[in-house]
Design an enzyme around this catalytic site. Structure first.
Site, PDB file in Angstrom:
ATOM      1  N   TYR A 166       0.868  -1.177   0.000  1.00  0.00           N
ATOM      2  CA  TYR A 166       0.000   0.000   0.000  1.00  0.00           C
ATOM      3  C   TYR A 166       0.905   1.227   0.000  1.00  0.00           C
ATOM      4  O   TYR A 166       1.648   1.435   0.970  1.00  0.00           O
ATOM      5  CB  TYR A 166      -0.883   0.024   1.249  1.00  0.00           C
ATOM      6  CG  TYR A 166      -1.986  -1.017   1.257  1.00  0.00           C
ATOM      7  CD1 TYR A 166      -1.733  -2.341   1.593  1.00  0.00           C
ATOM      8  CD2 TYR A 166      -3.301  -0.667   0.938  1.00  0.00           C
ATOM      9  CE1 TYR A 166      -2.744  -3.290   1.606  1.00  0.00           C
ATOM     10  CE2 TYR A 166      -4.330  -1.609   0.955  1.00  0.00           C
ATOM     11  CZ  TYR A 166      -4.044  -2.919   1.288  1.00  0.00           C
ATOM     12  OH  TYR A 166      -5.053  -3.854   1.297  1.00  0.00           O
TER      13      TYR A 166
ATOM     14  N   TYR B 131      -7.137  -5.191   9.973  1.00  0.00           N
ATOM     15  CA  TYR B 131      -6.915  -5.730   8.633  1.00  0.00           C
ATOM     16  C   TYR B 131      -7.116  -7.250   8.610  1.00  0.00           C
ATOM     17  O   TYR B 131      -7.781  -7.788   7.727  1.00  0.00           O
ATOM     18  CB  TYR B 131      -5.508  -5.368   8.144  1.00  0.00           C
ATOM     19  CG  TYR B 131      -5.317  -5.580   6.655  1.00  0.00           C
ATOM     20  CD1 TYR B 131      -5.438  -4.521   5.764  1.00  0.00           C
ATOM     21  CD2 TYR B 131      -5.043  -6.843   6.133  1.00  0.00           C
ATOM     22  CE1 TYR B 131      -5.281  -4.704   4.399  1.00  0.00           C
ATOM     23  CE2 TYR B 131      -4.888  -7.045   4.776  1.00  0.00           C
ATOM     24  CZ  TYR B 131      -5.009  -5.972   3.907  1.00  0.00           C
ATOM     25  OH  TYR B 131      -4.867  -6.166   2.556  1.00  0.00           O
TER      26      TYR B 131
HETATM   27  C1  PHB Z   1      -7.437  -6.922  -4.460  1.00  0.00           C
HETATM   28  O1  PHB Z   1      -8.283  -6.769  -5.348  1.00  0.00           O
HETATM   29  O2  PHB Z   1      -6.584  -7.834  -4.515  1.00  0.00           O
HETATM   30  C2  PHB Z   1      -7.435  -6.001  -3.303  1.00  0.00           C
HETATM   31  C3  PHB Z   1      -8.289  -4.900  -3.313  1.00  0.00           C
HETATM   32  C4  PHB Z   1      -8.266  -4.047  -2.220  1.00  0.00           C
HETATM   33  C5  PHB Z   1      -7.414  -4.276  -1.163  1.00  0.00           C
HETATM   34  C6  PHB Z   1      -6.582  -5.370  -1.161  1.00  0.00           C
HETATM   35  C7  PHB Z   1      -6.593  -6.249  -2.240  1.00  0.00           C
HETATM   36  O3  PHB Z   1      -7.372  -3.412  -0.119  1.00  0.00           O
END
Ligand code: PHB
Ligand code: RFL
Length: 391
Positions: free
Chosen positions: A201, A385
């Site tokens: 991120y 998370y």
């Molecule tokens: C994903 O589509 O892999 C995805 C989308 C949003 C997130 C994490 C993963 O926060």
């Protein structure tokens, strides 16, 4: 047709609810407006938190997940050319997350249901749900050009944000709270092995970026873009260059490029409708609430709702007690608002608002520094998370 529980929508919420009710010996029917291929192809979420994995296992729907899911023990945050890893097991007492696409979850649940489950009717478009405050609510739908009705003891709206079931709760009895963010995500799928073992991120002055994945061969990446962006304005080279700039970090890390196989833009918004029950109509998943995807919570919240609901309906079925059903809305909304808060926190901490000031940016850096410096701040992020335990 009649049944005990009429379920509107065959997304993850509707399909898992049907599975759980079937295992509890409760009759149900699922009505889905799209065809099977469409439902199984729709690209959406990719992260399953620990309680979601536990729920799928308990429902006997985790064979694919256990065979092909990728277990992740952390995520990486990047800002200011620095990076910091959040380690989930050590900060959460052993919890972790799984990378397993929503398309796979849906395919697994559809296969189970068609094989040995309650009726699942594709291309059945629900037009209205009537009689929420009576003993026999009715679902009206069209199928193969004919108007049909399904008489139910309970109706559960699992028909997503644009569904029709929410309207069965009179306007005077419901309230919607929402927030629209002034940016969107451009999501791409690329046939290239991920450039990282865990999700990244990234917060940068150019905007947010996320590196995710679907398998050891397929990368899934997102870029913050202005609302209203047309994906056609983003050539493949422009996308890779922008991702490179936003993930930039000191040290040797390289973003692998490969053929982009899909591009789409998704808006970012938060919305919650209260209450999640009115009489004999209940809402679950996106039909009741949506979150911006930054916290990876949408699919996980949908699963949590139906686990709570299935438990409540099973209790009513076996003991005649409606206590859990009466508590359904309040029980779910507590978790929903926690997830709304976390998703909003992740979104505003990591994105670059169009009207931001230098002060705002420094506050974001101070927050990210705090997460890097304080195990308490990191644990707060990790616990949210990786998924708080179900009630
Ligand atoms: C994903 O589509 O892999 C995805 C989308 C949003 C997130 C994490 C993963 O926060
Ligand atoms: P779904 O998956 O939207 O399923 C609802 C189902 O109901 C059907 N339906 C109807 N059926 C019969 N009659 C009608 N009148 C009907 N109206 C609708 C629809 O065809 C559909 O099959 O809701 P559910 O089950 O609550 O599951 C929720 C999750 O799908 C959702 O929270 C997440 O996918 C959200 N989300 C994402 N979450 C993440 O954590 N990470 C992501 O990357 C991510 N990407 C996304 C997303 C949601 C998106 N939507 C809703 C626009 C990307 C998109 C594009």
């Amino acid at each position: 047709m009649h049944t005990t529980v009429g379920i509107v929508g065959a997304g993850p919420a509707g399909l898992l609810l049907a599975r759980l009710l079937h295992r509890a010996g409760i009759d149900c029917v699922v009505l889905e407006s799209r065809d099977r291929a469409y439902v199984e192809r729709r690209q959406r979420a990719g992260i399953l938190e620990q309680p979601t994995v536990d729920a799928l296992r308990e429902a006997g729907a985790a064979q694919g997940l256990d065979a092909r899911g990728l277990v992740h023990d952390g995520i990486e945050l990047r800002w200011d050319r620095r990076s910091h890893r959040i380690d989930f097991p050590s900060l959460t007492g052993g919890r972790r997350v799984w990378v397993y696409a929503q398309t796979e979850v849906v395919k697994d649940l559809v296969a189970l249901q068609l094989d040995d489950g309650p009726p699942l009717v594709f291309e059945a478009t629900v037009t209205s749900v009537e009689g929420a405050d009576t003993d026999r609510p009715v679902v009206r739908y069209t199928h193969r050009g004919r108007e049909e009705r399904l008489d139910c003891a309970y109706v559960v709206g699992c028909d997503g944000f644009h569904g029709v079931t929410r309207a069965a709760i009179p306007e005077s009895a419901r309230r919607t709270y929402d927030r629209v963010y002034p940016y969107s995500w451009l999501g791409i799928m690329a046939d290239v092995p991920p450039s990282c073992d865990e999700l990244i991120y990234a917060h940068s002055p150019r905007g947010f970026a996320l590196h995710s994945m679907r398998s050891p061969e397929v990368s899934r990446l997102y870029l913050q873009v202005p609302g209203g962006t047309d994906p056609a304005d983003w050539s493949d080279t422009r996308i890779w260059d922008e991702l490179d700039a936003r993930f930039a970090v000191d040290g040797d890390w390289e973003l692998r490029r490969g053929p982009i196989t899909a591009k789409s833009v998704l808006p970012m918004r938060s919305s919650v409708t209260e209450p999640m029950r009115y009489g004999r109509v209940l809402l679950a998943g996106d039909a009741a609430h949506i979150v911006p995807p930054t916290g990876a919570k949408g699919l996980n919240l949908a699963v949590a709702d139906v686990v709570v609901l299935a438990r409540a309906l099973e209790r009513l079925h076996t003991t005649g007690s409606a206590d859990l059903l009466d508590a359904y809305s309040a029980t779910c909304l507590r978790r929903v608002w926690r997830a709304e808060h976390f998703s909003s926190f992740m979104t505003t901490t990591l994105h670059t608002a169009p009207d931001r000031s230098g002060f705002d940016t420094r506050l974001q850096h101070a927050q990210l520094d705090r997460i890097a410096d304080s195990p308490h701040a990191a644990a707060e992020l990790a616990q949210n998370y990786a998924g708080l335990p179900l009630p």
